[in-house]
Every structure is written in structure tokens, then in C-alpha cells.
Enzyme design. Structure first.
Site, PDB file in Angstrom:
ATOM      1  N   TYR A   1     -11.272  15.071  -5.765  1.00 27.28           N
ATOM      2  CA  TYR A   1     -10.247  14.393  -6.566  1.00 27.28           C
ATOM      3  C   TYR A   1      -9.296  15.423  -7.188  1.00 27.28           C
ATOM      4  CZ  TYR A   1      -8.360  11.927 -10.667  1.00 27.28           C
ATOM      5  OH  TYR A   1      -7.536  11.401 -11.634  1.00 27.28           O
TER       6      TYR A   1
ATOM      7  N   ASN B   1      -6.119  16.503 -15.339  1.00 29.06           N
ATOM      8  CA  ASN B   1      -6.750  17.746 -15.809  1.00 29.06           C
ATOM      9  C   ASN B   1      -7.700  18.307 -14.751  1.00 29.06           C
ATOM     10  OD1 ASN B   1      -9.803  17.157 -16.796  1.00 29.06           O
ATOM     11  ND2 ASN B   1      -8.575  15.333 -17.166  1.00 29.06           N
ATOM     12  N   HIS B   2      -8.202  17.446 -13.853  1.00 23.22           N
ATOM     13  CA  HIS B   2      -9.177  17.906 -12.857  1.00 23.22           C
ATOM     14  C   HIS B   2      -8.551  18.785 -11.761  1.00 23.22           C
ATOM     15  CE1 HIS B   2     -12.241  15.787 -14.954  1.00 23.22           C
ATOM     16  NE2 HIS B   2     -11.456  14.719 -14.988  1.00 23.22           N
TER      17      HIS B   2
ATOM     18  N   ASP C   1       0.870  -1.184   0.000  1.00 24.50           N
ATOM     19  CA  ASP C   1       0.000   0.000   0.000  1.00 24.50           C
ATOM     20  C   ASP C   1       0.906   1.233   0.000  1.00 24.50           C
ATOM     21  OD1 ASP C   1      -1.634   2.162   0.821  1.00 24.50           O
ATOM     22  OD2 ASP C   1      -3.001   0.793   1.847  1.00 24.50           O
TER      23      ASP C   1
ATOM     24  N   GLY D   1      -3.744   5.291  -6.520  1.00 27.40           N
ATOM     25  CA  GLY D   1      -4.639   6.218  -5.833  1.00 27.40           C
ATOM     26  C   GLY D   1      -6.067   6.049  -6.328  1.00 27.40           C
TER      27      GLY D   1
HETATM   28  C1  15L Z   1      -9.269  11.588 -14.737  1.00 30.75           C
HETATM   29  O1  15L Z   1      -8.415  12.135 -14.066  1.00 30.75           O
HETATM   30  C2  15L Z   1      -9.881  10.315 -14.309  1.00 30.75           C
HETATM   31  O2  15L Z   1      -8.973   9.472 -13.648  1.00 30.75           O
HETATM   32  C3  15L Z   1     -10.516   9.571 -15.460  1.00 30.75           C
HETATM   33  O3  15L Z   1     -11.365   8.591 -14.944  1.00 30.75           O
HETATM   34  C4  15L Z   1     -11.297  10.502 -16.396  1.00 30.75           C
HETATM   35  O4  15L Z   1     -12.389  11.066 -15.729  1.00 30.75           O
HETATM   36  C5  15L Z   1     -10.381  11.591 -16.891  1.00 30.75           C
HETATM   37  O5  15L Z   1      -9.790  12.276 -15.813  1.00 30.75           O
HETATM   38  C6  15L Z   1     -11.080  12.601 -17.812  1.00 30.75           C
HETATM   39  O6  15L Z   1     -11.104  13.797 -17.502  1.00 30.75           O
HETATM   40  O7  15L Z   1     -11.599  12.173 -18.848  1.00 30.75           O
END
Ligand code: 15L
Length: 269
Positions: free
Chosen positions: A138, A111-112, A50, A72
Site C-alpha cells: 500500500y 503517511n505509509h 471505475d 483506491g
Molecule cells: C492510511 O493511509 C489508511 O488509509 C488508514 O486506514 C490508516 O491506516 C491511516 O493510514 C493511518 O496511518 O492511521
């Protein structure tokens, strides 16, 4: 380069791609996940651990030449789950690398981290255009991942490359993906570049393919040596035929984070 690359989150979607692709580029891989590898490859070291366990990570990084940290929670969840796996986990990985003298860590950002950033009226969006604008817990964790990376680069001299990944998938399945797709072979090329770039120091780069409809600037990623080979446009006719042309006034297409920024988005997604 001596010593294997420690790959955390090796059983995940991107991990599976890298386990195949990195050895083809000459990297020995030590795969780590909380569950056993279902299909270890010849010559592949594998560890069940882990990433939030300091003792286990101290052992796992031993002798590694670099770490590629993917482990993660990969979407929205509770603050407790996200902060433990993504923030505590990344801290633990960086601290283990520092203590063991592992010189380079590649971090999976997203990107988030900057999801609420609007599409520019013209031109391409650079990584450093504006403040962190996370769209979810996230996304906040990915801002923290980048900040931890900066700390370990600036204070301790590690090379840390943060990949702000778009949509890592076998193929695009929505019209947003026509802009955000990162193909499997480009996932390998991007990580290979992040591992190979001479003395990158601290870097944050977008992780997308050479998409005709892309609007995230790839200059910084290309400066590392990333040469994307794929373009989601090959899927455009089929996707637009079903869903119609993207409406750029719709947040799904007008903001970095797409549907993660919409009012009805929640952890169920
Ligand atoms: C991410 O960071 C996620 O891990 C993935 O599941 C998608 O949601 C992706 O971004 C996205 O923005 O398409």
C-alpha cells in the site's frame, strides 16, 4: 472557478466528509465511485465508474475544474489489487485530466509512503526529509501516486498536490492518533486549500490536524493556505487513561507508519 470538482472514491470515508464540506466552501461536486451514491445531495452530480477505465474517466473528467482523487485500496492488500486500483487507477485519472485540460489534481497519498521513516530525535519531520520509505505494498503504491503526480506536473504542467494523510477519522481512537489525526473539518480545509492555492505546481504535504503531539511539519501545508482547526489533544486524557502514555521506543510511536511497520503486520489489518 467554472466546472465541478470531480471527487473519486466519493462513497469512502473521506469522500463522504468532502461531499458535505466542499459545497459549503463553494465547490460544486461531481461524485464518482464504483458503487452508486446511497444519498445524493441536491445539486450533486454523481457518476458510477471505475477509475481504471480510461473511457469512463475521459467522460467523468469532462468539464471539471479539478479532480480530487481518493479512490483506491485504502490499506494493505495483495500486490495485484493494490497495483491495479492505486497505481493504474491514478495513472488513468491523471491521463484523463491531462487529455481533457483539467488543470489541477489533488491526490490522496498517505503517511505509509514513508512509513519506515523514524521519528527525528528533535524537531519536526518534513515531507522531503529522506527517501521514500514505504512500509507496505500500500505504501509503495502511494510512493507511485506521488511519482505519477510529479511526472504530470513536470512534464505536462498540471498543478498536482499530494496529501500525505495521517489518520482521517471522526475522532482519535488510539494513542498514535494523538499525533496522526486529521479531523473531518480539517480534511475539508486541507482539500479546499489544495484546490484554491494559486499555482502550487507540484506539492507534497502532510495531512494532519494541529495536534499538540504531532511531529510532522505542517509548514508546507500551511503555505498552501491550510489552517487546521482541531487538535487531538482534546482526546488525550481519555486515551492515555486507558492505554498509558505512548512509548516512543515502540515502532508504533517511533516511526511514521506506526503499526504498519511492525513485523507481524499483514494484509489482515
Ligand atoms: C492510511 O493511509 C489508511 O488509509 C488508514 O486506514 C490508516 O491506516 C491511516 O493510514 C493511518 O496511518 O492511521
Amino acid at each position: 472557478m467554472s466546472g465541478p470538482v470531480l471527487l473519486t472514491g466519493a462513497v469512502g470515508r473521506i469522500g463522504a466528509v468532502l461531499r458535505g464540506g466542499l459545497p459549503e466552501r463553494g465547490w460544486a461536486v461531481r461524485s464518482l465511485d464504483v458503487v452508486p451514491l446511497p444519498d445524493p445531495r441536491p445539486g450533486e452530480e454523481h457518476v458510477v465508474a471505475d477509475v481504471t477505465d480510461p473511457a469512463a474517466m475521459a467522460e467523468a473528467v469532462s468539464g471539471a475544474s479539478a479532480v480530487v482523487h481518493l479512490a483506491g485500496v485504502s490499506g494493505e492488500s495483495t500486490w495485484a489489487a493494490i497495483s491495479h486500483a492505486n497505481i493504474d487507477g491514478t495513472h488513468c485519472v491523471l491521463e484523463a485530466a491531462r487529455r481533457a485540460g483539467v488543470p489541477r489534481v489533488v491526490l490522496a497519498s498517505s503517511n505509509h509512503a514513508t512509513g519506515f521513516t523514524p521519528r527525528p530525535a528533535s524537531g519536526l519531520l518534513r515531507e522531503d526529509d529522506g527517501l521514500a520509505r514505504p512500509d507496505t505494498f500500500y505504501g509503495v503504491s502511494k510512493v507511485a501516486v506521488e511519482a505519477l503526480g510529479a511526472l504530470y506536473a513536470d512534464r505536462y504542467g498540471l498543478d498536482v498536490v499530494c496529501l500525505r494523510i495521517g489518520t482521517a477519522a471522526a475522532e482519535p481512537t488510539t494513542t498514535r492518533h494523538l499525533s496522526t489525526w486529521l479531523s473531518p473539518r480539517d480534511q475539508v480545509s486541507l482539500v479546499d486549500a489544495a484546490l484554491r492555492a494559486p499555482s502550487p505546481g507540484f506539492a507534497v504535504v502532510w495531512g494532519v490536524s494541529a495536534n499538540t503531539r504531532g511531529w510532522w511539519d505542517l509548514t508546507a501545508a500551511r503555505a498552501l493556505g491550510y489552517e487546521p482547526a482541531d487538535d487531538a489533544e482534546a482526546y488525550a486524557a481519555a486515551l492515555v487513561g486507558v492505554h498509558g502514555e505512548p512509548d516512543l521506543a515502540d515502532p508504533v510511536h517511533g516511526r511514521v507508519g506506526g503499526e504498519f511497520t511492525t513485523a507481524d503486520f499483514d494484509a489482515e489489518h
